[in-house]
Scaffold this active site. Structure first.
Site, PDB file in Angstrom:
ATOM      1  N   GLU A 171       7.054  17.813  12.545  1.00  0.00           N
ATOM      2  CA  GLU A 171       7.672  18.830  11.340  1.00  0.00           C
ATOM      3  C   GLU A 171       9.087  18.915  12.254  1.00  0.00           C
ATOM      4  O   GLU A 171       8.875  19.848  13.220  1.00  0.00           O
ATOM      5  CB  GLU A 171       7.025  20.011  11.209  1.00  0.00           C
ATOM      6  CG  GLU A 171       5.733  19.813  10.353  1.00  0.00           C
ATOM      7  CD  GLU A 171       4.952  21.094  10.393  1.00  0.00           C
ATOM      8  OE1 GLU A 171       3.906  21.360   9.629  1.00  0.00           O
ATOM      9  OE2 GLU A 171       5.349  22.260  10.767  1.00  0.00           O
ATOM     10  N   ASP A 211      22.320  -7.294  27.067  1.00  0.00           N
ATOM     11  CA  ASP A 211      22.367  -6.693  28.410  1.00  0.00           C
ATOM     12  C   ASP A 211      22.189  -5.407  28.694  1.00  0.00           C
ATOM     13  O   ASP A 211      22.858  -4.668  28.082  1.00  0.00           O
ATOM     14  CB  ASP A 211      24.028  -6.849  28.771  1.00  0.00           C
ATOM     15  CG  ASP A 211      24.202  -6.534  30.028  1.00  0.00           C
ATOM     16  OD1 ASP A 211      23.214  -6.133  30.747  1.00  0.00           O
ATOM     17  OD2 ASP A 211      25.395  -6.299  30.305  1.00  0.00           O
ATOM     18  N   ARG A 266       2.206  22.588  19.214  1.00  0.00           N
ATOM     19  CA  ARG A 266       3.094  23.416  18.614  1.00  0.00           C
ATOM     20  C   ARG A 266       4.465  23.670  19.571  1.00  0.00           C
ATOM     21  O   ARG A 266       5.341  24.181  19.341  1.00  0.00           O
ATOM     22  CB  ARG A 266       2.767  24.847  18.107  1.00  0.00           C
ATOM     23  CG  ARG A 266       1.987  25.026  16.949  1.00  0.00           C
ATOM     24  CD  ARG A 266       1.713  26.188  16.536  1.00  0.00           C
ATOM     25  NE  ARG A 266       2.667  27.202  16.433  1.00  0.00           N
ATOM     26  CZ  ARG A 266       3.343  27.335  15.159  1.00  0.00           C
ATOM     27  NH1 ARG A 266       3.065  26.534  14.091  1.00  0.00           N
ATOM     28  NH2 ARG A 266       4.458  28.209  15.064  1.00  0.00           N
ATOM     29  N   GLU A 310      14.007  22.800   7.828  1.00  0.00           N
ATOM     30  CA  GLU A 310      12.768  22.232   8.107  1.00  0.00           C
ATOM     31  C   GLU A 310      12.500  20.924   7.229  1.00  0.00           C
ATOM     32  O   GLU A 310      12.477  21.209   6.009  1.00  0.00           O
ATOM     33  CB  GLU A 310      11.645  22.887   8.633  1.00  0.00           C
ATOM     34  CG  GLU A 310      10.381  21.870   8.647  1.00  0.00           C
ATOM     35  CD  GLU A 310       9.091  22.957   9.254  1.00  0.00           C
ATOM     36  OE1 GLU A 310       9.241  23.858   9.936  1.00  0.00           O
ATOM     37  OE2 GLU A 310       7.909  22.423   8.494  1.00  0.00           O
ATOM     38  N   GLU A 358      -2.558  20.710  15.214  1.00  0.00           N
ATOM     39  CA  GLU A 358      -1.223  20.908  15.302  1.00  0.00           C
ATOM     40  C   GLU A 358      -0.710  21.384  16.771  1.00  0.00           C
ATOM     41  O   GLU A 358      -1.175  22.565  17.240  1.00  0.00           O
ATOM     42  CB  GLU A 358      -0.761  21.909  14.365  1.00  0.00           C
ATOM     43  CG  GLU A 358       0.749  22.123  14.519  1.00  0.00           C
ATOM     44  CD  GLU A 358       1.195  23.376  13.396  1.00  0.00           C
ATOM     45  OE1 GLU A 358       0.457  24.142  13.104  1.00  0.00           O
ATOM     46  OE2 GLU A 358       2.271  23.801  13.377  1.00  0.00           O
ATOM     47  N   GLU A 402      12.570  20.712  12.836  1.00  0.00           N
ATOM     48  CA  GLU A 402      13.534  21.903  12.593  1.00  0.00           C
ATOM     49  C   GLU A 402      14.668  21.547  13.199  1.00  0.00           C
ATOM     50  O   GLU A 402      14.862  21.035  14.178  1.00  0.00           O
ATOM     51  CB  GLU A 402      12.802  23.045  12.952  1.00  0.00           C
ATOM     52  CG  GLU A 402      11.478  23.565  12.446  1.00  0.00           C
ATOM     53  CD  GLU A 402      10.885  24.760  13.042  1.00  0.00           C
ATOM     54  OE1 GLU A 402      10.086  25.449  12.333  1.00  0.00           O
ATOM     55  OE2 GLU A 402      11.070  25.181  14.133  1.00  0.00           O
ATOM     56  N   ARG A 419       0.009  31.570  15.352  1.00  0.00           N
ATOM     57  CA  ARG A 419       0.904  30.610  15.550  1.00  0.00           C
ATOM     58  C   ARG A 419       1.597  30.759  17.003  1.00  0.00           C
ATOM     59  O   ARG A 419       2.478  30.056  17.484  1.00  0.00           O
ATOM     60  CB  ARG A 419       2.268  31.088  14.618  1.00  0.00           C
ATOM     61  CG  ARG A 419       2.053  30.469  13.308  1.00  0.00           C
ATOM     62  CD  ARG A 419       2.913  30.933  12.107  1.00  0.00           C
ATOM     63  NE  ARG A 419       2.340  30.307  10.903  1.00  0.00           N
ATOM     64  CZ  ARG A 419       2.863  29.157  10.280  1.00  0.00           C
ATOM     65  NH1 ARG A 419       3.611  28.362  10.950  1.00  0.00           N
ATOM     66  NH2 ARG A 419       2.300  28.811   9.221  1.00  0.00           N
ATOM     67  N   HIS A 461       6.705  20.754  15.638  1.00  0.00           N
ATOM     68  CA  HIS A 461       5.208  20.848  15.818  1.00  0.00           C
ATOM     69  C   HIS A 461       4.659  19.292  15.150  1.00  0.00           C
ATOM     70  O   HIS A 461       4.943  18.744  14.469  1.00  0.00           O
ATOM     71  CB  HIS A 461       4.688  21.705  14.616  1.00  0.00           C
ATOM     72  CG  HIS A 461       5.482  23.188  14.905  1.00  0.00           C
ATOM     73  ND1 HIS A 461       5.438  24.115  13.898  1.00  0.00           N
ATOM     74  CD2 HIS A 461       6.069  23.618  16.089  1.00  0.00           C
ATOM     75  CE1 HIS A 461       6.085  25.143  14.356  1.00  0.00           C
ATOM     76  NE2 HIS A 461       6.340  24.886  15.693  1.00  0.00           N
ATOM     77  N   GLU A 476      14.108  27.495   7.246  1.00  0.00           N
ATOM     78  CA  GLU A 476      13.461  28.198   8.296  1.00  0.00           C
ATOM     79  C   GLU A 476      13.747  29.493   8.324  1.00  0.00           C
ATOM     80  O   GLU A 476      14.778  30.013   7.746  1.00  0.00           O
ATOM     81  CB  GLU A 476      13.346  27.158   9.470  1.00  0.00           C
ATOM     82  CG  GLU A 476      12.032  26.502   9.875  1.00  0.00           C
ATOM     83  CD  GLU A 476      11.007  27.235   9.897  1.00  0.00           C
ATOM     84  OE1 GLU A 476      10.905  28.727   9.908  1.00  0.00           O
ATOM     85  OE2 GLU A 476       9.837  26.604   9.620  1.00  0.00           O
TER      86      GLU A 476
HETATM   87  N1  GLU Z   1      10.562  27.837  14.779  1.00  0.00           N
HETATM   88  C1  GLU Z   1       9.510  27.810  15.266  1.00  0.00           C
HETATM   89  C2  GLU Z   1       9.384  27.215  16.992  1.00  0.00           C
HETATM   90  O1  GLU Z   1      10.202  27.476  17.516  1.00  0.00           O
HETATM   91  C3  GLU Z   1       8.425  27.481  14.455  1.00  0.00           C
HETATM   92  C4  GLU Z   1       8.262  28.401  12.990  1.00  0.00           C
HETATM   93  C5  GLU Z   1       7.021  27.847  12.210  1.00  0.00           C
HETATM   94  O2  GLU Z   1       6.043  28.237  12.519  1.00  0.00           O
HETATM   95  O3  GLU Z   1       7.443  26.957  11.520  1.00  0.00           O
HETATM   96  O4  GLU Z   1       8.436  26.623  16.870  1.00  0.00           O
HETATM   97 MG    MG Z   2       8.695  25.344  10.839  1.00  0.00          MG
END
Ligand code: GLU
Ligand code: MG
Length: 448
Positions: free
Chosen positions: A132, A52, A339, A195, A337, A134, A317, A244, A188
């Site tokens: 990935e 259901d 992010r 992570e 990637e 975290e 990054r 990511h 991390e």
């Molecule tokens: N913790 C970071 C984020 O908020 C990323 C750190 C990393 O480059 O793994 O995306």
């Molecule tokens: Mg990371």
């Protein structure tokens, strides 16, 4: 019944599995589970199990509440933490959801991802993702708001026999037992933050794995008297938790990585560049799906390794899309990637939306802007605007407004899911908007 179904019936018998948890995910990314005795597994594999759906958010109206769970035999796994349970060993199977007429149910996130994957296949590609995740581990103080991180470690820190090492070891063992191939796990940047990365694979399998990882991490943490959270920004002033996602295409024709071209910009093929262009073009609407909570936007701020601007780069990054390096000879690992997703998202919907955004770039043959080489955070607003670099939405509401306007990303969710999703998320935003926070009372109570 096919061979795979016969195989799992045998395993269940041999391993003394007493119960089967038929699992699926609601639109908000919460795992739901219906338990049947193992004696009902054969019937369920053959004809599905009726349930259901009316009490599950976004699923069905009362008058059409009955739906069928169709177990996907490839996802049968014994839940390692139930071994030795006096009440019986459990296995889980992820299910697809069908309407009473046997059609894919449009409110099923797993079915939504299958649809996007079929679109990619019609263009000759299969879509691989490697998320990935975290997360933070907190002491279980009873009250979540009073929780404190349980260690004082930092990025890649190693302290033998430390509590975090032991918990992470147990988590990795549980994941391996669930057939998730963990490639790396590490501390991390932030206090109490960790992570775990597993091997990339087809996006459907990766989404199943991400769901599994979340509940496995929470289960193991509880066994250690801790709790795990995937909340994107649990603590102000330090890094938040992202998810990511490494993404690549494989050509269905020759099994080769379709993103690699030795002569392309950053060694990316034309298809990969168009895919990047599509994701950048739809980034502001995608935010509503991949960063779906009020709290997600507390993470997407400058200074914490999370992206804020809509650009791509090789190393940086702070970029929304990064092209990671790989060793010579490892062209098969060419990938991009993304992010800005965070682990509060529903991975099925996130991957479906990300894929459709990328495919739109391919179908419209979009060209991405130049990759950035400097740290975007150092640009002034004028410099940024002159280079045509957009900003991600600053709030959930802004992201939902963007999603509303974007036919491609909305289309990836489909009308059924979009309508229910938008309603739930606007309610979440409104509740937050009218809440009077501690920050406000501190700032205004005595000064005004
Ligand atoms: N913790 C970071 C984020 O908020 C990323 C750190 C990393 O480059 O793994 O995306
Ligand atoms: Mg990371």
């Amino acid at each position: 019944m096919d061979d795979k179904a016969r195989e799992i019936l045998e395993i269940a018998k041999k391993e003394g599995v007493l119960f089967i948890d038929l699992q699926f995910t609601d639109i908000l990314g919460v795992t739901k589970s219906v338990t049947i005795p193992t004696s009902g597994l054969e019937e369920s594999l053959d004809r599905g199990t009726w349930f259901d759906g009316s009490s599950i958010y976004g699923f069905a109206r009362i008058q059409e509440s009955d739906m069928i769970l169709r177990p996907d035999p490839n996802t049968f796994r014994i839940l390692p933490w139930t071994r030795g349970n006096a009440a019986g060993v459990h296995a889980r199977i992820f299910c697809d959801i069908q309407t009473p007429e046997g059609e894919p149910f449009p409110g099923d996130p797993r079915g939504t991802l299958r649809k996007a994957l079929a679109h990619a296949e019609s263009l000759g590609f299969s879509y691989n993702t490697g998320p990935e995740l975290e997360f933070f581990l907190f002491r279980n103080g009873g009250d979540v708001t009073e929780a404190v991180p349980h260690d004082i470690g930092g990025y890649f820190d190693f302290s033998p026999n430390d509590e975090a090492e032991r918990v992470r070891g147990d988590i990795v063992n549980a994941l391996q037992a669930l057939d998730i191939n963990v490639e790396m796990s590490h501390h991390e940047v932030a206090i109490g933050q960790h992570e775990i990365d597993f091997r990339y694979g087809n996006a459907l399998q990766s989404a199943d794995n991400a769901m599994t990882l979340k509940y496995a991490v929470k289960g193991v943490a509880t066994n250690h008297g801790l709790f795990a959270t995937f909340m994107p920004k649990p603590i102000f002033g330090i890094n938040g938790s992202g998810m990511h996602v490494h993404q690549s295409f494989v050509n269905l024709s020759d099994g080769k990585n379709a993103f690699f071209d030795p002569d392309g910009t950053l060694k990316l093929s034309e298809v990969a560049q168009q895919f990047v262009a599509g994701q950048l073009a739809h980034a502001r609407a995608l935010a509503g799906v991949v960063a779906p909570t009020v709290n997600s936007y507390k993470r997407l701020t400058p200074g914490y390794e999370a992206p804020v601007y809509v650009c791509w780069a090789q190393r940086n990054r702070s970029a929304l899309i990064r092209v990671p390096r790989y060793s010579p000879g490892r062209e098969a690992s060419t990938r991009v990637e993304l992010r800005f997703p965070d682990p509060s998202c529903n991975p099925y919907l996130a991957f479906a939306a990300m894929l459709e955004a990328g495919l739109d770039g391919i179908e419209r043959k979009l060209t991405p802007p130049e990759p950035v080489t400097d740290d975007v955070f150092h640009w002034t607003r004028e410099e940024r605007e002159a280079k045509g670099v957009d900003v991600l939405p600053g709030t959930l509401e802004e992201a939902l407004d963007e999603l509303e306007k974007d036919d491609v990303v909305r289309g990836a969710l489909g009308d059924h899911i979009y309508v229910a999703y938008d309603r739930a998320k606007r309610e979440e935003w409104e509740e937050y908007r009218i809440h009077v926070s501690e920050w406000e009372t501190k700032r205004y109570l005595t000064s005004i």
